[in-house]
Design a protein around this motif. Structure first.
Motif, PDB file in Angstrom:
ATOM      1  N   UNK A   1       7.332  29.114  15.564  1.00 45.73           N
ATOM      2  CA  UNK A   1       8.318  28.216  14.792  1.00 45.73           C
ATOM      3  C   UNK A   1       7.561  27.500  13.695  1.00 45.73           C
ATOM      4  N   UNK A   2       7.378  27.959  12.698  1.00 41.44           N
ATOM      5  CA  UNK A   2       6.550  27.669  11.863  1.00 41.44           C
ATOM      6  C   UNK A   2       7.977  27.477  10.657  1.00 41.44           C
ATOM      7  N   UNK A   3       8.479  26.294  10.194  1.00 35.52           N
ATOM      8  CA  UNK A   3       8.526  25.948   9.051  1.00 35.52           C
ATOM      9  C   UNK A   3       8.453  25.449   8.299  1.00 35.52           C
ATOM     10  N   UNK A   4       8.690  25.534   6.975  1.00 31.37           N
ATOM     11  CA  UNK A   4       8.061  24.477   5.720  1.00 31.37           C
ATOM     12  C   UNK A   4       9.522  23.706   4.713  1.00 31.37           C
ATOM     13  N   UNK A   5       9.517  22.665   5.555  1.00 29.88           N
ATOM     14  CA  UNK A   5      11.509  22.383   5.466  1.00 29.88           C
ATOM     15  C   UNK A   5      11.752  21.720   3.947  1.00 29.88           C
ATOM     16  N   UNK A   6       9.912  20.990   3.387  1.00 31.47           N
ATOM     17  CA  UNK A   6       9.951  20.213   2.220  1.00 31.47           C
ATOM     18  C   UNK A   6       8.886  20.978   1.340  1.00 31.47           C
ATOM     19  N   UNK A   7       8.888  21.275   0.135  1.00 38.47           N
ATOM     20  CA  UNK A   7       7.309  20.769  -0.111  1.00 38.47           C
ATOM     21  C   UNK A   7       6.583  20.301  -0.323  1.00 38.47           C
ATOM     22  N   UNK A   8       4.917  20.118  -0.452  1.00 43.74           N
ATOM     23  CA  UNK A   8       4.179  19.286  -0.944  1.00 43.74           C
ATOM     24  C   UNK A   8       3.623  19.029  -1.950  1.00 43.74           C
ATOM     25  N   UNK A   9       4.213  18.295  -2.785  1.00 43.54           N
ATOM     26  CA  UNK A   9       4.029  18.295  -4.266  1.00 43.54           C
ATOM     27  C   UNK A   9       2.017  17.666  -4.663  1.00 43.54           C
ATOM     28  N   UNK A  10       1.274  17.534  -5.359  1.00 41.94           N
ATOM     29  CA  UNK A  10      -0.056  17.239  -5.546  1.00 41.94           C
ATOM     30  C   UNK A  10       0.211  15.995  -6.014  1.00 41.94           C
ATOM     31  N   UNK A  11      -0.704  14.760  -5.132  1.00 39.07           N
ATOM     32  CA  UNK A  11      -0.552  14.092  -5.336  1.00 39.07           C
ATOM     33  C   UNK A  11      -0.183  13.056  -4.162  1.00 39.07           C
ATOM     34  N   UNK A  12       0.615  13.452  -2.845  1.00 32.22           N
ATOM     35  CA  UNK A  12       1.531  13.310  -1.873  1.00 32.22           C
ATOM     36  C   UNK A  12      -0.231  12.843  -0.534  1.00 32.22           C
ATOM     37  N   UNK A  13       0.903  12.686   0.621  1.00 28.90           N
ATOM     38  CA  UNK A  13      -0.354  11.823   0.640  1.00 28.90           C
ATOM     39  C   UNK A  13       1.001  12.570   2.397  1.00 28.90           C
ATOM     40  N   UNK A  14      -0.070  13.105   3.143  1.00 28.04           N
ATOM     41  CA  UNK A  14       0.145  14.036   4.908  1.00 28.04           C
ATOM     42  C   UNK A  14       0.199  12.688   6.102  1.00 28.04           C
ATOM     43  N   UNK A  15       0.534  13.065   7.010  1.00 29.23           N
ATOM     44  CA  UNK A  15       0.069  13.034   8.157  1.00 29.23           C
ATOM     45  C   UNK A  15       0.666  13.903   9.163  1.00 29.23           C
ATOM     46  N   UNK A  16      -0.425  13.914  10.281  1.00 36.19           N
ATOM     47  CA  UNK A  16       0.693  14.395  11.155  1.00 36.19           C
ATOM     48  C   UNK A  16       1.001  14.226  12.923  1.00 36.19           C
ATOM     49  N   UNK A  17       1.941  14.271  13.433  1.00 41.16           N
ATOM     50  CA  UNK A  17       2.549  13.419  13.887  1.00 41.16           C
ATOM     51  C   UNK A  17       2.507  14.801  15.255  1.00 41.16           C
ATOM     52  N   UNK A  18       2.647  14.115  16.508  1.00 38.76           N
ATOM     53  CA  UNK A  18       2.549  15.231  17.589  1.00 38.76           C
ATOM     54  C   UNK A  18       2.984  15.080  18.645  1.00 38.76           C
ATOM     55  N   UNK A  19       3.373  16.080  19.457  1.00 37.77           N
ATOM     56  CA  UNK A  19       4.791  15.710  20.991  1.00 37.77           C
ATOM     57  C   UNK A  19       4.166  16.718  21.813  1.00 37.77           C
ATOM     58  N   UNK A  20       3.868  15.683  22.913  1.00 37.96           N
ATOM     59  CA  UNK A  20       3.267  18.007  23.911  1.00 37.96           C
ATOM     60  C   UNK A  20       5.176  18.267  24.512  1.00 37.96           C
ATOM     61  N   UNK A  21       5.426  19.268  23.975  1.00 38.17           N
ATOM     62  CA  UNK A  21       6.418  20.323  24.086  1.00 38.17           C
ATOM     63  C   UNK A  21       6.823  20.942  25.029  1.00 38.17           C
ATOM     64  N   UNK A  22       5.799  21.400  25.578  1.00 35.55           N
ATOM     65  CA  UNK A  22       5.997  22.318  26.785  1.00 35.55           C
ATOM     66  C   UNK A  22       4.185  22.688  27.740  1.00 35.55           C
ATOM     67  N   UNK A  23       3.811  23.016  28.590  1.00 35.34           N
ATOM     68  CA  UNK A  23       3.110  23.052  29.247  1.00 35.34           C
ATOM     69  C   UNK A  23       3.586  23.889  30.805  1.00 35.34           C
ATOM     70  N   UNK A  24       2.208  24.951  31.204  1.00 32.59           N
ATOM     71  CA  UNK A  24       2.409  25.529  31.777  1.00 32.59           C
ATOM     72  C   UNK A  24       1.017  26.048  32.753  1.00 32.59           C
TER      73      UNK A  24
END
Length: 153
Positions: free
Chosen positions: A94-117
Motif C-alpha cells: 500500500x505505497x501511496x504518494x498523496x502530496x509532493x514534497x517540495x525542495x525546502x520542505x521539512x518531513x518527519x515519520x509517524x508510525x503505527x503498528x497495523x498488523x502482527x502475526x
C-alpha cells in the motif's frame, strides 16, 4: 525516543499502537540531486530549479521513491528491538504518494503498528505504517506499510 519491543508477544500485543513521530528532516536540493545521481532519474521536476519554478509544483520536488526510502530512515527512530536475533525487511504494501514534497520542505515519520502475526521459526511478521508527514501540510508525502520479520532470543 523509539518504542522498544523485546519479544514476539510484545510485538503481537502492540497491534494498533501508535509509535509517535520522529524529528523533522530538511529536504534540500542536494539530497534530491544525490538521489537523482544514485538512481539515474534526472527528470527536470527534480533537478532543474529554474524550469521546475515554472512547472506544476512551482519548485523542484523530491522523487516519490526518495520519499519512500525515508521510511527506512525513520523506522529505526520509531521502533527498536531488544533481544533480537535477526530481523529482515520482508517488503512493503500500500505505497501511496498523496502530496509532493517540495525542495525546502521539512518531513518527519509517524508510525503505527497495523498488523502482527506469528510465523514459523518462533518469529513474528509485523507491519508498521509509516506516514512521511510534510510540515504545514494536511496530506503526507508518502504512506507505506512496511513489513518486517523478527526473531528474538
Amino acid at each position: 525516543m523509539s518504542t522498544q519491543f523485546d519479544s514476539v508477544a510484545a510485538v503481537l500485543a502492540a497491534i494498533g499502537q501508535a509509535l509517535g513521530a520522529t524529528e523533522w528532516l530538511d529536504i534540500d536540493q542536494q539530497r534530491i540531486q544525490q538521489f537523482a545521481d544514485a538512481t539515474g532519474d534526472h527528470q527536470w521536476i527534480h533537478v532543474d530549479p529554474e524550469r521546475a519554478a515554472q512547472g506544476p509544483f512551482g519548485a523542484c520536488v523530491a522523487h516519490g521513491y526518495l520519499t519512500l526510502a525515508l521510511a527506512n530512515f525513520f523506522l529505526p527512530q520509531l521502533v527498536s528491538y531488544q533481544r533480537l536475533k535477526m530481523g529482515v525487511n520482508y517488503g512493503c504494501e500500500k505505497v501511496r504518494f498523496p502530496a509532493p514534497v517540495k525542495v525546502g520542505a521539512r518531513v518527519r515519520g509517524r508510525g503505527e503498528v497495523v498488523a502482527a502475526e506469528p510465523i514459523k521459526g518462533d518469529g513474528v511478521q509485523v507491519t508498521v505504517r509509516i506516514s512521511v508527514e510534510i510540515e504545514g501540510q494536511d496530506k503526507p508525502g508518502c504512506v507505506v506499510d512496511t513489513i518486517s520479520r523478527l526473531y528474538f532470543e
